[in-house]
Design a protein around this motif. Sequence first.
Motif, PDB file in Angstrom:
ATOM      1  N   ALA A 272      31.221  44.252  41.500  1.00 50.92           N
ATOM      2  CA  ALA A 272      30.152  44.373  42.487  1.00 50.92           C
ATOM      3  C   ALA A 272      30.312  43.399  43.647  1.00 50.92           C
ATOM      4  CB  ALA A 272      28.796  44.151  41.821  1.00 50.92           C
ATOM      5  N   GLU A 273      31.136  42.364  43.485  1.00 51.96           N
ATOM      6  CA  GLU A 273      31.378  41.394  44.549  1.00 51.96           C
ATOM      7  C   GLU A 273      32.704  41.625  45.260  1.00 51.96           C
ATOM      8  OE1 GLU A 273      28.871  37.587  42.880  1.00 51.96           O
ATOM      9  OE2 GLU A 273      30.957  37.769  42.231  1.00 51.96           O
ATOM     10  N   GLY A 274      33.410  42.690  44.889  1.00 50.32           N
ATOM     11  CA  GLY A 274      34.681  43.000  45.526  1.00 50.32           C
ATOM     12  C   GLY A 274      35.875  42.331  44.889  1.00 50.32           C
ATOM     13  N   THR A 275      35.676  41.629  43.774  1.00 49.51           N
ATOM     14  CA  THR A 275      36.788  41.032  43.044  1.00 49.51           C
ATOM     15  C   THR A 275      37.530  42.112  42.269  1.00 49.51           C
ATOM     16  OG1 THR A 275      35.615  38.931  42.819  1.00 49.51           O
ATOM     17  CG2 THR A 275      37.441  39.325  41.296  1.00 49.51           C
ATOM     18  N   ILE A 276      38.853  42.078  42.326  1.00 50.85           N
ATOM     19  CA  ILE A 276      39.681  43.059  41.639  1.00 50.85           C
ATOM     20  C   ILE A 276      40.197  42.447  40.343  1.00 50.85           C
ATOM     21  CG2 ILE A 276      41.788  44.454  41.791  1.00 50.85           C
ATOM     22  CD1 ILE A 276      41.331  44.138  44.920  1.00 50.85           C
ATOM     23  N   TRP A 277      39.974  43.157  39.239  1.00 47.68           N
ATOM     24  CA  TRP A 277      40.420  42.711  37.921  1.00 47.68           C
ATOM     25  C   TRP A 277      41.585  43.595  37.499  1.00 47.68           C
ATOM     26  CZ3 TRP A 277      38.052  38.416  35.785  1.00 47.68           C
ATOM     27  CH2 TRP A 277      36.875  37.992  36.408  1.00 47.68           C
ATOM     28  N   ASN A 278      42.752  42.974  37.372  1.00 45.82           N
ATOM     29  CA  ASN A 278      43.994  43.716  37.123  1.00 45.82           C
ATOM     30  C   ASN A 278      44.634  43.329  35.802  1.00 45.82           C
ATOM     31  OD1 ASN A 278      47.281  43.318  37.581  1.00 45.82           O
ATOM     32  ND2 ASN A 278      46.506  45.334  38.148  1.00 45.82           N
ATOM     33  N   ALA A 279      45.030  44.338  35.037  1.00 46.32           N
ATOM     34  CA  ALA A 279      45.790  44.099  33.810  1.00 46.32           C
ATOM     35  C   ALA A 279      47.255  43.887  34.178  1.00 46.32           C
ATOM     36  CB  ALA A 279      45.646  45.297  32.868  1.00 46.32           C
ATOM     37  N   ARG A 280      47.803  42.758  33.703  1.00 51.39           N
ATOM     38  CA  ARG A 280      49.207  42.469  34.017  1.00 51.39           C
ATOM     39  C   ARG A 280      50.069  42.826  32.806  1.00 51.39           C
ATOM     40  NH1 ARG A 280      51.688  36.853  35.202  1.00 51.39           N
ATOM     41  NH2 ARG A 280      49.502  36.199  35.288  1.00 51.39           N
ATOM     42  N   TRP A 281      50.743  43.951  32.915  1.00 52.63           N
ATOM     43  CA  TRP A 281      51.632  44.442  31.865  1.00 52.63           C
ATOM     44  C   TRP A 281      52.752  43.433  31.614  1.00 52.63           C
ATOM     45  CZ3 TRP A 281      52.239  48.968  28.894  1.00 52.63           C
ATOM     46  CH2 TRP A 281      53.513  49.180  28.354  1.00 52.63           C
TER      47      TRP A 281
ATOM     48  N   ALA B 162      42.221  38.138  38.135  1.00 54.30           N
ATOM     49  CA  ALA B 162      41.191  38.458  39.123  1.00 54.30           C
ATOM     50  C   ALA B 162      41.679  38.040  40.501  1.00 54.30           C
ATOM     51  CB  ALA B 162      39.885  37.748  38.792  1.00 54.30           C
ATOM     52  N   TYR B 163      41.509  38.960  41.472  1.00 56.91           N
ATOM     53  CA  TYR B 163      41.912  38.703  42.854  1.00 56.91           C
ATOM     54  C   TYR B 163      40.680  38.776  43.748  1.00 56.91           C
ATOM     55  CZ  TYR B 163      46.586  39.603  41.057  1.00 56.91           C
ATOM     56  OH  TYR B 163      47.742  39.555  40.326  1.00 56.91           O
ATOM     57  N   SER B 164      40.534  37.792  44.626  1.00 54.21           N
ATOM     58  CA  SER B 164      39.430  37.786  45.573  1.00 54.21           C
ATOM     59  C   SER B 164      39.636  38.898  46.604  1.00 54.21           C
ATOM     60  CB  SER B 164      39.359  36.437  46.289  1.00 54.21           C
ATOM     61  OG  SER B 164      40.454  36.313  47.196  1.00 54.21           O
ATOM     62  N   PRO B 165      38.586  39.279  47.337  1.00 50.01           N
ATOM     63  CA  PRO B 165      38.754  40.286  48.389  1.00 50.01           C
ATOM     64  C   PRO B 165      39.740  39.869  49.473  1.00 50.01           C
ATOM     65  CG  PRO B 165      36.429  40.022  47.851  1.00 50.01           C
ATOM     66  CD  PRO B 165      37.169  38.915  47.139  1.00 50.01           C
ATOM     67  N   GLU B 166      40.067  38.582  49.503  1.00 51.78           N
ATOM     68  CA  GLU B 166      41.052  38.084  50.480  1.00 51.78           C
ATOM     69  C   GLU B 166      42.475  38.122  49.936  1.00 51.78           C
ATOM     70  OE1 GLU B 166      37.193  37.306  51.259  1.00 51.78           O
ATOM     71  OE2 GLU B 166      38.177  36.194  49.631  1.00 51.78           O
ATOM     72  N   GLY B 167      42.637  38.566  48.682  1.00 47.37           N
ATOM     73  CA  GLY B 167      43.983  38.708  48.127  1.00 47.37           C
ATOM     74  C   GLY B 167      44.516  37.472  47.440  1.00 47.37           C
ATOM     75  N   LYS B 168      43.641  36.599  46.961  1.00 47.89           N
ATOM     76  CA  LYS B 168      44.056  35.394  46.241  1.00 47.89           C
ATOM     77  C   LYS B 168      43.786  35.561  44.749  1.00 47.89           C
ATOM     78  CE  LYS B 168      44.987  33.224  50.109  1.00 47.89           C
ATOM     79  NZ  LYS B 168      46.385  32.945  50.509  1.00 47.89           N
ATOM     80  N   ARG B 169      44.779  35.242  43.917  1.00 49.03           N
ATOM     81  CA  ARG B 169      44.551  35.263  42.478  1.00 49.03           C
ATOM     82  C   ARG B 169      43.700  34.045  42.123  1.00 49.03           C
ATOM     83  NH1 ARG B 169      49.683  35.052  38.742  1.00 49.03           N
ATOM     84  NH2 ARG B 169      50.028  37.135  39.606  1.00 49.03           N
TER      85      ARG B 169
END
Length: 295
Positions: A208-217, A224-231
């Motif tokens: 809901a805050e625009g944070t991207i949660w990615n599974a790293r195979w 988690a990546y911020s909307p600015e593209g920072k892990r």
Amino acid sequence: MTAQHEVFSGSTLKTPVSMLGEGPTYDPQTETAWWFDIVGRKLFEYALEAETFKIHDLPEMGSVLARIDDERQIVATETGLHLRQRASGKLDLITPIEADNPLTRSNDGRVHPCGALWIGTMGKNAEAKAGAIYHVARGVVSRLYPDITIPNSICFSPDGTVAYFADTDAAQLMRVEIDPATALPVGEPAVFYEHRGKGGLDGSICDAEGTIWNARWGAGCIDAYSPEGKRIISLEVPASQTTCPAFVGETANRLLVTSARENLSAEQLDQDPNAGSTFLLGHPVKGRFEPDYSL
């Protein structure tokens, strides 16, 4: 700035392991989580509060499920989009996608708030550039990005104006502006995050805050990546081949994560005993429920 690391907290679901667990999603109307074993041709149905499950056999490989209404779902498979009757499990192909190509199957996908679906295809043996990413709206299929090897990380910003996706083989998380009314691109994709180091970009969701949660195979974690593209944080998961997260729970405040045991040797499985399991992480999140697909 180095991303924060958090050791595993949570639980392992008491469900059978998957060869290739993928495509988790959650239906808040019934408090039910769903996910696939793509290679095993199975669909898991898990009642979160009761901690009970059912396993539905599929006639072909499936990877994405979305709610349509109380009685119907859409399921993406190697031949396209199928209408699924929830009560009986009956499947009917309604939107063919690469149905005439026996070498490919569906992989990652997600419904946009407008009701359209982005869905990726790939070679069944991950053949180079054999797949594509499509936009599907009320049965109309548009190919957005061809020459994709392993489509992943499809998700959308909270306001519906940005789409994210990745070709795991290219190790780049992409960002593209889209029309919030249609989910069609209005610009060209640009690199949002260039992955370097262990593992590869797999499934993603956007909170809901625009944070991207990615599974790293291959790395046993959710980043988690911020909307600015920072892990900004990495959450440890006790299986090396993490595949995709989903927001679950009454307020979408928890992460359910699938994993795989595909292509692991007997020796590797001895070192990775939870491979193919599904997990509930303890780290709180500000998630969102998935929108319904519009027929």
